[in-house]
Design a protein around this motif. Sequence first.
Motif, PDB file in Angstrom:
ATOM      1  N   TRP A  42       0.788  -0.906  -0.151  1.00 39.69           N
ATOM      2  CA  TRP A  42       0.111   0.323   0.118  1.00 39.69           C
ATOM      3  C   TRP A  42       0.692   0.910  -0.039  1.00 39.69           C
ATOM      4  CZ3 TRP A  42      -0.264   3.890   3.243  1.00 39.69           C
ATOM      5  CH2 TRP A  42      -1.203   5.115   2.806  1.00 39.69           C
ATOM      6  N   TYR A  43       1.902   1.269   1.231  1.00 40.07           N
ATOM      7  CA  TYR A  43       3.031   2.734   0.837  1.00 40.07           C
ATOM      8  C   TYR A  43       3.696   2.251  -0.230  1.00 40.07           C
ATOM      9  CZ  TYR A  43       6.414   4.918   3.477  1.00 40.07           C
ATOM     10  OH  TYR A  43       7.049   6.320   3.726  1.00 40.07           O
ATOM     11  N   TRP A  44       4.160   2.162  -0.731  1.00 35.02           N
ATOM     12  CA  TRP A  44       4.412   1.589  -2.407  1.00 35.02           C
ATOM     13  C   TRP A  44       3.672   2.373  -3.417  1.00 35.02           C
ATOM     14  CZ3 TRP A  44       9.201   2.612  -4.533  1.00 35.02           C
ATOM     15  CH2 TRP A  44      10.350   2.426  -3.343  1.00 35.02           C
ATOM     16  N   ARG A  45       2.233   1.843  -2.591  1.00 36.59           N
ATOM     17  CA  ARG A  45       1.203   2.411  -4.203  1.00 36.59           C
ATOM     18  C   ARG A  45       0.776   3.925  -3.816  1.00 36.59           C
ATOM     19  NH1 ARG A  45      -4.102   0.697  -4.302  1.00 36.59           N
ATOM     20  NH2 ARG A  45      -3.431  -0.261  -2.349  1.00 36.59           N
ATOM     21  N   GLN A  46       0.858   3.729  -3.003  1.00 38.67           N
ATOM     22  CA  GLN A  46       0.292   5.898  -2.868  1.00 38.67           C
ATOM     23  C   GLN A  46       1.793   6.260  -2.691  1.00 38.67           C
ATOM     24  OE1 GLN A  46      -2.048   6.995  -1.793  1.00 38.67           O
ATOM     25  NE2 GLN A  46      -3.570   4.682  -1.392  1.00 38.67           N
ATOM     26  N   VAL A  47       2.485   5.880  -2.691  1.00 43.17           N
ATOM     27  CA  VAL A  47       4.070   7.079  -2.658  1.00 43.17           C
ATOM     28  C   VAL A  47       4.425   6.567  -4.917  1.00 43.17           C
ATOM     29  CG1 VAL A  47       6.398   6.948  -3.066  1.00 43.17           C
ATOM     30  CG2 VAL A  47       5.848   5.914  -1.028  1.00 43.17           C
ATOM     31  N   CYS A  48       3.733   5.815  -5.523  1.00 42.13           N
ATOM     32  CA  CYS A  48       4.251   6.119  -6.648  1.00 42.13           C
ATOM     33  C   CYS A  48       3.389   7.315  -7.595  1.00 42.13           C
ATOM     34  CB  CYS A  48       4.160   4.850  -7.581  1.00 42.13           C
ATOM     35  SG  CYS A  48       5.804   3.917  -6.985  1.00 42.13           S
TER      36      CYS A  48
ATOM     37  N   ASP B  23     -13.218  20.292  12.042  1.00 40.91           N
ATOM     38  CA  ASP B  23     -11.953  20.652  12.441  1.00 40.91           C
ATOM     39  C   ASP B  23     -10.279  20.484  12.525  1.00 40.91           C
ATOM     40  OD1 ASP B  23     -13.253  23.364  12.293  1.00 40.91           O
ATOM     41  OD2 ASP B  23     -13.735  22.524  15.004  1.00 40.91           O
ATOM     42  N   GLU B  24     -10.386  18.674  12.425  1.00 37.92           N
ATOM     43  CA  GLU B  24      -9.501  17.834  11.759  1.00 37.92           C
ATOM     44  C   GLU B  24      -9.411  17.511  10.893  1.00 37.92           C
ATOM     45  OE1 GLU B  24      -7.228  17.188  14.639  1.00 37.92           O
ATOM     46  OE2 GLU B  24      -7.642  18.499  15.327  1.00 37.92           O
ATOM     47  N   ALA B  25      -9.351  18.818   9.879  1.00 34.94           N
ATOM     48  CA  ALA B  25      -9.389  17.764   8.645  1.00 34.94           C
ATOM     49  C   ALA B  25      -7.999  17.337   7.592  1.00 34.94           C
ATOM     50  CB  ALA B  25     -10.523  18.295   6.780  1.00 34.94           C
ATOM     51  N   TYR B  26      -7.026  16.736   7.784  1.00 35.21           N
ATOM     52  CA  TYR B  26      -6.261  16.243   7.252  1.00 35.21           C
ATOM     53  C   TYR B  26      -5.752  15.356   6.249  1.00 35.21           C
ATOM     54  CZ  TYR B  26      -4.053  13.040  10.752  1.00 35.21           C
ATOM     55  OH  TYR B  26      -4.580  11.880  11.281  1.00 35.21           O
ATOM     56  N   GLY B  27      -4.783  15.338   5.202  1.00 35.75           N
ATOM     57  CA  GLY B  27      -5.149  13.969   4.056  1.00 35.75           C
ATOM     58  C   GLY B  27      -5.739  12.954   4.614  1.00 35.75           C
ATOM     59  N   VAL B  28      -5.092  12.221   5.770  1.00 39.50           N
ATOM     60  CA  VAL B  28      -5.674  10.966   5.677  1.00 39.50           C
ATOM     61  C   VAL B  28      -7.423  11.286   6.286  1.00 39.50           C
ATOM     62  CG1 VAL B  28      -5.571   9.221   7.298  1.00 39.50           C
ATOM     63  CG2 VAL B  28      -3.538  10.022   7.080  1.00 39.50           C
ATOM     64  N   PRO B  29      -7.959  12.292   6.603  1.00 38.29           N
ATOM     65  CA  PRO B  29      -9.265  11.293   7.247  1.00 38.29           C
ATOM     66  C   PRO B  29     -10.506  12.153   5.620  1.00 38.29           C
ATOM     67  CG  PRO B  29      -8.271  13.178   9.053  1.00 38.29           C
ATOM     68  CD  PRO B  29      -7.523  12.913   8.047  1.00 38.29           C
ATOM     69  N   ILE B  30      -9.610  12.880   5.090  1.00 39.93           N
ATOM     70  CA  ILE B  30     -10.555  13.041   3.996  1.00 39.93           C
ATOM     71  C   ILE B  30     -10.929  12.698   3.459  1.00 39.93           C
ATOM     72  CG2 ILE B  30      -9.851  15.179   2.367  1.00 39.93           C
ATOM     73  CD1 ILE B  30      -8.864  16.694   3.610  1.00 39.93           C
ATOM     74  N   ALA B  31      -8.981  11.611   3.139  1.00 39.88           N
ATOM     75  CA  ALA B  31      -9.219  10.108   2.058  1.00 39.88           C
ATOM     76  C   ALA B  31      -9.923   9.222   2.576  1.00 39.88           C
ATOM     77  CB  ALA B  31      -7.711   9.947   1.525  1.00 39.88           C
ATOM     78  N   GLU B  32      -9.987   9.422   3.486  1.00 36.22           N
ATOM     79  CA  GLU B  32     -10.765   8.115   4.717  1.00 36.22           C
ATOM     80  C   GLU B  32     -12.291   9.046   4.632  1.00 36.22           C
ATOM     81  OE1 GLU B  32      -8.062   6.188   7.646  1.00 36.22           O
ATOM     82  OE2 GLU B  32      -9.151   7.690   8.485  1.00 36.22           O
ATOM     83  N   ALA B  33     -12.695   9.588   4.559  1.00 35.52           N
ATOM     84  CA  ALA B  33     -14.164  10.291   4.326  1.00 35.52           C
ATOM     85  C   ALA B  33     -14.420  10.055   2.889  1.00 35.52           C
ATOM     86  CB  ALA B  33     -14.237  11.530   4.876  1.00 35.52           C
ATOM     87  N   ILE B  34     -13.941  10.046   2.179  1.00 30.47           N
ATOM     88  CA  ILE B  34     -14.593   9.656   0.696  1.00 30.47           C
ATOM     89  C   ILE B  34     -14.476   8.498  -0.325  1.00 30.47           C
ATOM     90  CG2 ILE B  34     -13.034   9.946  -1.603  1.00 30.47           C
ATOM     91  CD1 ILE B  34     -12.219  13.091  -0.805  1.00 30.47           C
ATOM     92  N   GLU B  35     -13.275   7.776   0.543  1.00 30.91           N
ATOM     93  CA  GLU B  35     -13.390   6.150   0.445  1.00 30.91           C
ATOM     94  C   GLU B  35     -14.922   5.751   0.785  1.00 30.91           C
ATOM     95  OE1 GLU B  35      -8.835   4.588   0.698  1.00 30.91           O
ATOM     96  OE2 GLU B  35      -9.441   5.113   2.492  1.00 30.91           O
ATOM     97  N   GLU B  36     -14.815   5.870   1.770  1.00 29.82           N
ATOM     98  CA  GLU B  36     -16.426   5.702   2.753  1.00 29.82           C
ATOM     99  C   GLU B  36     -18.065   5.482   1.856  1.00 29.82           C
ATOM    100  OE1 GLU B  36     -16.397   6.888   6.597  1.00 29.82           O
ATOM    101  OE2 GLU B  36     -14.846   5.884   7.393  1.00 29.82           O
ATOM    102  N   ASP B  41     -10.774   3.236  -3.350  1.00 26.74           N
ATOM    103  CA  ASP B  41      -9.721   3.618  -2.835  1.00 26.74           C
ATOM    104  C   ASP B  41      -9.109   4.557  -3.681  1.00 26.74           C
ATOM    105  OD1 ASP B  41      -8.077   2.705  -1.410  1.00 26.74           O
ATOM    106  OD2 ASP B  41      -6.420   1.452  -2.556  1.00 26.74           O
ATOM    107  N   VAL B  42      -8.772   5.805  -2.507  1.00 25.13           N
ATOM    108  CA  VAL B  42      -8.179   6.568  -2.743  1.00 25.13           C
ATOM    109  C   VAL B  42      -6.502   7.388  -2.275  1.00 25.13           C
ATOM    110  CG1 VAL B  42      -8.858   9.787  -1.925  1.00 25.13           C
ATOM    111  CG2 VAL B  42     -10.216   8.138  -2.449  1.00 25.13           C
ATOM    112  N   ALA B  43      -5.518   7.755  -3.759  1.00 26.40           N
ATOM    113  CA  ALA B  43      -4.572   8.039  -3.234  1.00 26.40           C
ATOM    114  C   ALA B  43      -4.108   9.047  -3.320  1.00 26.40           C
ATOM    115  CB  ALA B  43      -4.242   8.072  -4.829  1.00 26.40           C
ATOM    116  N   LEU B  44      -3.931   9.318  -1.805  1.00 28.31           N
ATOM    117  CA  LEU B  44      -3.527  10.808  -1.112  1.00 28.31           C
ATOM    118  C   LEU B  44      -2.739  11.069  -1.725  1.00 28.31           C
ATOM    119  CD1 LEU B  44      -2.082   9.050   2.503  1.00 28.31           C
ATOM    120  CD2 LEU B  44      -3.684  10.444   2.259  1.00 28.31           C
TER     121      LEU B  44
END
Lengths: 212, 110
Positions: A42-48, B23-36, B41-44
């Motif tokens: 997953w990590y590698w996929r995200q980096v690429c 208020d706690e919106a950064y990359g991870v929770p934003i991507a998770e909200a879209i994925e849910e 799968d969403v690329a960060l």
Amino acid sequence: MSSVHPPRIGTWLAERFLPAAHRESIVGDLVEQFRRGRSGWWYWRQVCAAILAGIAQDLAAHKLRAVGAVALGWTLYYALSFPATSAGQALEPATRSALACDPASFSCQFWVNQLSAELLIYVAAAITGWIVARLHRAHWLSMLSVYAASVLVFECAAVIWFMAGRPVLMPLSPVVLMLANLTVVLRPVSIFAGGMWAGRAIPNPQSEIPNR
Amino acid sequence: MPRSEFLGGFELLVLLALLRVGDEAYGVPIAEAIEESSGRDVALGSVYVTLGRLEDKGLVASQVGEPTAVRGGRAKTYFRITAAGLRAVRHAQRTLTNLWSSVPLKGATS
């Protein structure tokens, strides 16, 4: 058992090649997710994906510059291919005698060609990549990528054209096909290597962040 | 409405995720909200590229937080939607609602 340390090379690539704007945040997010149990795959996929997304965004924002980089690269490639080919042809007899192989055999012809003319073409290609990267310091990765990709597309088209033009009575062996494919990728790879060499000398905003 | 406030499909998803996370919106929770919501799968990297574009348009603002150990000492970037961003979302909602209301679903075939 999963490690708490994300793939070191993946992290290095991300810190080196992600767009400067959100580089630290993206790498931090990836590390956080990895430590929460995401896999190395997953990590590698995200980096690429992140590197490719950054390149695509940069190219979309600088289309004219990209066209200019491709034009510059091809002009240099074309200009340098003549002296490289001439010098390579001059080297061929010496290479052939050094290899001491049967000049009639395919493998002898292939390796003589690779170690003389083609080798110099790869060097010329690397020089063009170096120049393209140096002249586009702020966007060197995206400009280098689009130029190398254009050469790859051209080389693939040339090989397909060459294969299609061969008489059916002279089928190509799998070894020849494999070697042809290898040479197709070696020129763009040389361009990329030359550009990466230039890129390592270009200041990286991330380097201002202390090692953690 | 200025042309720059017209939203692409993924831009709208990112803005809606921003509103949902708060208020706690950064990359991870934003991507998770879209994925849910989308089940995909969403690329960060794509999320950040889109956030950068939205920031350039003035629809999103960002603020760098404190570095944390769990992130290898790297800081988070928190995002919030601006007034212009909120207007753009409402405009997109109105546009979609108007279009949906005039779509003849009865006669549609699968």
